[in-house]
Structures are given as structure tokens and as C-alpha cells.
Design a protein around this motif. Structure first.
Motif, PDB file in Angstrom:
ATOM      1  N   PHE A 172     -94.592  -8.672 107.641  1.00 29.06           N
ATOM      2  CA  PHE A 172     -94.394  -7.546 107.639  1.00 29.06           C
ATOM      3  C   PHE A 172     -93.028  -6.912 107.927  1.00 29.06           C
ATOM      4  N   PRO A 173     -92.499  -7.484 109.055  1.00 36.20           N
ATOM      5  CA  PRO A 173     -91.000  -6.797 109.365  1.00 36.20           C
ATOM      6  C   PRO A 173     -89.845  -6.963 108.190  1.00 36.20           C
ATOM      7  N   GLY A 174     -89.649  -8.332 107.570  1.00 42.31           N
ATOM      8  CA  GLY A 174     -89.101  -8.402 106.482  1.00 42.31           C
ATOM      9  C   GLY A 174     -89.271  -7.556 105.238  1.00 42.31           C
ATOM     10  N   LEU A 195     -86.924 -13.135 113.307  1.00 44.59           N
ATOM     11  CA  LEU A 195     -87.786 -12.185 112.463  1.00 44.59           C
ATOM     12  C   LEU A 195     -87.025 -10.782 112.456  1.00 44.59           C
ATOM     13  N   PRO A 196     -86.848  -9.865 111.649  1.00 42.77           N
ATOM     14  CA  PRO A 196     -85.994  -8.693 111.790  1.00 42.77           C
ATOM     15  C   PRO A 196     -86.617  -7.528 112.831  1.00 42.77           C
ATOM     16  N   TYR A 197     -87.156  -7.680 113.756  1.00 41.82           N
ATOM     17  CA  TYR A 197     -87.551  -6.612 114.541  1.00 41.82           C
ATOM     18  C   TYR A 197     -86.599  -5.934 115.314  1.00 41.82           C
ATOM     19  N   ASP A 198     -86.563  -4.873 115.592  1.00 44.56           N
ATOM     20  CA  ASP A 198     -85.792  -3.844 116.759  1.00 44.56           C
ATOM     21  C   ASP A 198     -86.286  -4.183 117.925  1.00 44.56           C
ATOM     22  N   GLN A 199     -87.451  -4.361 118.259  1.00 46.50           N
ATOM     23  CA  GLN A 199     -87.889  -4.709 119.702  1.00 46.50           C
ATOM     24  C   GLN A 199     -89.303  -5.086 119.791  1.00 46.50           C
ATOM     25  N   ILE A 200     -89.532  -6.093 120.558  1.00 47.17           N
ATOM     26  CA  ILE A 200     -90.952  -6.442 120.769  1.00 47.17           C
ATOM     27  C   ILE A 200     -91.374  -6.477 122.125  1.00 47.17           C
ATOM     28  N   VAL A 201     -92.741  -6.009 122.153  1.00 46.60           N
ATOM     29  CA  VAL A 201     -93.389  -5.595 123.627  1.00 46.60           C
ATOM     30  C   VAL A 201     -94.718  -6.076 124.070  1.00 46.60           C
ATOM     31  N   THR A 220    -109.276  -7.653  92.182  1.00 50.66           N
ATOM     32  CA  THR A 220    -109.514  -6.356  91.210  1.00 50.66           C
ATOM     33  C   THR A 220    -108.357  -5.604  91.039  1.00 50.66           C
ATOM     34  N   HIS A 221    -107.155  -6.342  91.580  1.00 49.35           N
ATOM     35  CA  HIS A 221    -105.699  -5.609  91.257  1.00 49.35           C
ATOM     36  C   HIS A 221    -104.590  -6.817  90.861  1.00 49.35           C
ATOM     37  N   PRO A 222    -105.161  -7.404  90.040  1.00 45.10           N
ATOM     38  CA  PRO A 222    -104.256  -8.875  89.629  1.00 45.10           C
ATOM     39  C   PRO A 222    -102.929  -8.377  89.194  1.00 45.10           C
ATOM     40  N   GLN A 223    -102.732  -7.169  88.776  1.00 39.23           N
ATOM     41  CA  GLN A 223    -101.332  -6.821  87.863  1.00 39.23           C
ATOM     42  C   GLN A 223    -100.218  -6.410  89.204  1.00 39.23           C
ATOM     43  N   VAL A 224    -100.647  -6.526  90.463  1.00 40.60           N
ATOM     44  CA  VAL A 224     -99.698  -6.420  91.576  1.00 40.60           C
ATOM     45  C   VAL A 224     -99.300  -7.699  92.013  1.00 40.60           C
ATOM     46  N   VAL A 225    -100.055  -8.754  91.719  1.00 38.13           N
ATOM     47  CA  VAL A 225     -99.533  -9.940  92.367  1.00 38.13           C
ATOM     48  C   VAL A 225     -98.079 -10.417  92.123  1.00 38.13           C
ATOM     49  N   ARG A 226     -97.919 -10.458  90.717  1.00 38.92           N
ATOM     50  CA  ARG A 226     -96.751 -11.176  90.512  1.00 38.92           C
ATOM     51  C   ARG A 226     -95.320 -10.474  90.998  1.00 38.92           C
ATOM     52  N   PRO A 227     -95.197  -8.979  90.786  1.00 39.63           N
ATOM     53  CA  PRO A 227     -94.182  -8.173  91.466  1.00 39.63           C
ATOM     54  C   PRO A 227     -94.179  -8.394  92.776  1.00 39.63           C
ATOM     55  N   ALA A 228     -95.396  -8.542  93.531  1.00 38.42           N
ATOM     56  CA  ALA A 228     -95.274  -8.743  95.080  1.00 38.42           C
ATOM     57  C   ALA A 228     -94.626 -10.091  95.283  1.00 38.42           C
ATOM     58  N   LEU A 229     -94.977 -11.227  94.532  1.00 35.76           N
ATOM     59  CA  LEU A 229     -94.595 -12.480  94.867  1.00 35.76           C
ATOM     60  C   LEU A 229     -93.097 -12.642  94.598  1.00 35.76           C
ATOM     61  N   GLU A 230     -92.361 -11.936  93.712  1.00 41.22           N
ATOM     62  CA  GLU A 230     -91.259 -11.924  93.372  1.00 41.22           C
ATOM     63  C   GLU A 230     -90.277 -11.018  94.278  1.00 41.22           C
ATOM     64  N   ALA A 231     -90.837  -9.906  94.987  1.00 43.80           N
ATOM     65  CA  ALA A 231     -90.284  -9.011  96.081  1.00 43.80           C
ATOM     66  C   ALA A 231     -90.154 -10.017  97.176  1.00 43.80           C
ATOM     67  N   ALA A 232     -91.336 -10.703  97.321  1.00 44.38           N
ATOM     68  CA  ALA A 232     -91.314 -11.607  98.575  1.00 44.38           C
ATOM     69  C   ALA A 232     -90.167 -12.642  98.706  1.00 44.38           C
ATOM     70  N   LEU A 233     -89.974 -13.184  97.496  1.00 51.78           N
ATOM     71  CA  LEU A 233     -89.093 -14.386  97.147  1.00 51.78           C
ATOM     72  C   LEU A 233     -87.730 -13.708  97.577  1.00 51.78           C
ATOM     73  N   LYS A 234     -87.444 -12.738  97.043  1.00 45.43           N
ATOM     74  CA  LYS A 234     -86.092 -12.023  97.358  1.00 45.43           C
ATOM     75  C   LYS A 234     -85.636 -11.587  98.814  1.00 45.43           C
ATOM     76  N   ALA A 235     -86.855 -11.150  99.382  1.00 45.25           N
ATOM     77  CA  ALA A 235     -86.846 -11.152 101.059  1.00 45.25           C
ATOM     78  C   ALA A 235     -86.544 -12.143 101.860  1.00 45.25           C
ATOM     79  N   LEU A 294     -85.015 -12.619 105.524  1.00 47.60           N
ATOM     80  CA  LEU A 294     -85.832 -11.773 106.074  1.00 47.60           C
ATOM     81  C   LEU A 294     -87.072 -12.290 106.578  1.00 47.60           C
ATOM     82  N   GLY A 295     -87.314 -13.566 106.299  1.00 54.67           N
ATOM     83  CA  GLY A 295     -88.594 -14.212 106.785  1.00 54.67           C
ATOM     84  C   GLY A 295     -88.374 -15.547 107.704  1.00 54.67           C
ATOM     85  N   GLU A 296     -87.271 -15.416 108.322  1.00 54.45           N
ATOM     86  CA  GLU A 296     -87.291 -16.562 109.002  1.00 54.45           C
ATOM     87  C   GLU A 296     -88.139 -16.925 110.297  1.00 54.45           C
TER      88      GLU A 296
END
Length: 330
Positions: free
Chosen positions: A162-164, A191-197, A273-288, A293-295
Motif C-alpha cells: 500500500f505505501p508505494g 518501504l516509503p512510509y513517513d513513520q511507523i509506530v 466480477t471486475h476483470p477489467q480492472v486487473v491489467r491496468p492495476a498490474l501495469e500500475a504495480a509494475l511501474k511502482a 516503491l516496493g522494496e
């Protein structure tokens, strides 16, 4: 092919490596020669039989595994856009099947990592979860640029995505919470957190700070404290129950008084039930992930050590991900 199967419900020792026939792809499917399969908490829950009485849940024998990376082995009828040998990553709609040397996936859920300099162990550890985080934040929690985000269980496999993605979407501030035992690991995270408590010190640990979106895969007391940490009009995204407190309830009066929205997110329920969102989400994840942003910390183990991997998952003291391979490669 080699596969790690749960031959019955139970403790980690029910996992065994077996030989199974190599699958072939049907129309619209791709078979993948698996190089890496991530180990997640959902794998543990399925193996334990936590959801065994719910319709559609896996029954023994089955191979756990939601997240897979590897190379394209064979294309089914009608599949275009991929070539044999191409590096890819995918996720399972059923949450199973990944602990195998050959995996069959709908082509719509497969994304190429060619052109990205991403280690496959990192890709499988982060990209599918980051894609789900993208869907959760954009389609369910409706995160807007400039809003603040709080992530409970900040180092967990799903939470850590989520942070990335929140940064990619323009979040102004991202804060995490962890159990006391994970504070040392949290201090070293990339991971790109500002703070962890410390979650045991909520809500006081955040000195009155309020958040627009709260991600909660933990549940129990942490979920209760979340309502005290939300800005008016805030959205609480319920995305798991790692605490194991299945009887927990929220005070609905706090919801209307704070104009708070509570939404649930389960990839297994939402994505089919929302298969159309998968590929755009995977491509956004790859870019992140490609943008750093995901180390996260990753331990790689062979299939033969799947029992050890699940034992470590059950300890809940991990500061990163565990990935299985069909052999001892790293």
C-alpha cells in the motif's frame, strides 16, 4: 511437474512435494514455467482449513499459492500478446495453484515484466499485491491526491504494497503500524512510509493525527482504534483479519458521528466480477515497483522447505516476504 500440496487440512506438515502431470492451456489461458511463488497468510488459512465450509473454497488435495512469477511455457487458443519464454507475473483468482513448477493462468491476469529491470523474486513478492492495493485504493477506498493514509500491519505481504501505490497515487503522508516485535524490522524497512509506530500504543502513538484512509488487514483491537484515527469523511478499508479475532464488531454510532465509511476488500471476491480492472492495476504495480516503491526483504526457499516457510508465516515475526522456487535457485 513438481507441486507442493496440502493433502489434508492441518499444521504445516501436511504440505508435501508431489509429482503431477504437466497441465496444458485451454482457450484464453497461458501456462507458465514457475520460477518463484510467493507465500502468503491466505495460504496458511487455506491449509489450516479456516474457510473449508465456505462455498468455493479449496479442498484437499490442493496446491496453495496466489502469486506466481516465471516464463511463458505455452499459449492457449486465442491468446496473443505474449511469446514463449517471456518473463511474466500473475495472480490466482482462486488463491491456489501457485506452488507448482507449471501454472495455468487466464491470459487476462498475466502481465509481462519484459522491459522492466525487476528481479522475479521481487516481482512475485510485490507486483500482485501492489495491483490489488491499486484496485483497493482507487476503486474501493477512492483515495484522492493529497490525502493521508494509515496502514496497519505495515510490513505484511499485502499491507506492504500500500505505501508505494499510495505514493504513486499522490498521497501526502503514509504512516504504518506494527506489533512491538516488528519495530526493529520496521526501522530498517525501505518501504516509503513517513513513520511507523507501535500498534499496541494506539491511538496515543499518533498524537491526535487523523487520516483520510485507513487500511486494516489486522482486525481486532486495531480495527477499533482505527475509528479514533480517522478524519471526518474518512474511509476504513477492511482487508483481512490477521489477528484471528473473528468475533470483533465495530460501534456503528461512531460511523455516522464521524461520517466514516467502512468497506471490505477481498481480491478473491472482487476481481472475478471486475476483470477489467486487473491489467491496468498490474501495469500500475509494475511501474511502482520499477520506481523503487516496493522494496522489501525477501527470503527464497526451495519447494522442499515449504513446511519451514509456513512455520515461519505462522510465527508472524516476518519483516518481509518468503518465496518458494521449484529448486534451490535464488
Amino acid at each position: 511437474m513438481k507441486a507442493v500440496q496440502a493433502n489434508q487440512f492441518g499444521d504445516p506438515t501436511v504440505l508435501t512435494v508431489v509429482d503431477l502431470p504437466d497441465p496444458t492451456p485451454g482457450p484464453g489461458q497461458v501456462t507458465i514455467d514457475v520460477t518463484h511463488a510467493a507465500v502468503g497468510l491466505i495460504d496458511v488459512f487455506f491449509r489450516q482449513g479456516l474457510y473449508k465450509d465456505r462455498p468455493g473454497m479449496p479442498q484437499p488435495p490442493f496446491a496453495p499459492g496466489l502469486e506466481v512469477a516465471g516464463t511463458v511455457r505455452e499459449l492457449g487458443e486465442g491468446v496473443t500478446g505474449f511469446t514463449v519464454g517471456e518473463k511474466v507475473v500473475t495472480m490466482s483468482v482462486t488463491g491456489t495453484g501457485g506452488y507448482a513448477s507449471v501454472y495455468v493462468s487466464p491470459a487476462a491476469l498475466v502481465v509481462s515484466t519484459a522491459g522492466y529491470d525487476i528481479d522475479p523474486a521481487l516481482a512475485v513478492s510485490v507486483v500482485p499485491n501492489a495491483a490489488m492495493a491499486h484496485v483497493a485504493l482507487t476503486r474501493v477506498a477512492h483515495l484522492s491526491e493529497g490525502e493521508s493514509v494509515l496502514v496497519h500491519g505495515a510490513l505484511g505481504g499485502f499491507a506492504a504494497a500500500f505505501p508505494g501505490i499510495a505514493r504513486q497515487l499522490g498521497a501526502s503522508r503514509v504512516v504504518g503500524t506494527v506489533r512491538t516485535s516488528k519495530l526493529a524490522a520496521a526501522s530498517a524497512t525501505k518501504l516509503p512510509y513517513d513513520q511507523i509506530v507501535d500498534s499496541s500504543e494506539l491511538p496515543d502513538a499518533l498524537s491526535g493525527e487523523k487520516f483520510d484512509v485507513v487500511i486494516d488487514p489486522v482486525g481486532g483491537a486495531v480495527r477499533t482504534h482505527s475509528l479514533d484515527l480517522m478524519a471526518p469523511g474518512g474511509r476504513l478499508l477492511v482487508a483481512g483479519n490477521a489477528s484471528g479475532d473473528w468475533g470483533h464488531q465495530l460501534d456503528s454510532n461512531q460511523l455516522w458521528l464521524g461520517s466514516i465509511t467502512v468497506s471490505g476488500f477481498s481480491a478473491g471476491a472482487y476481481l472475478p466480477t471486475h476483470p477489467q480492472v486487473v491489467r491496468p492495476a498490474l501495469e500500475a504495480a509494475l511501474k511502482a515497483v520499477a520506481a523503487g516503491l516496493g522494496e522489501t526483504e525477501i527470503d527464497v526457499l526451495p519447494f522442499s522447505e515449504a513446511v519451514t516457510a509456513h512455520e515461519r508465516m505462522e510465527s508472524r515475526n516476518l519483516g518481509g516476504r518468503i518465496v518458494l522456487t521449484p529448486d534451490s535457485r535464488s
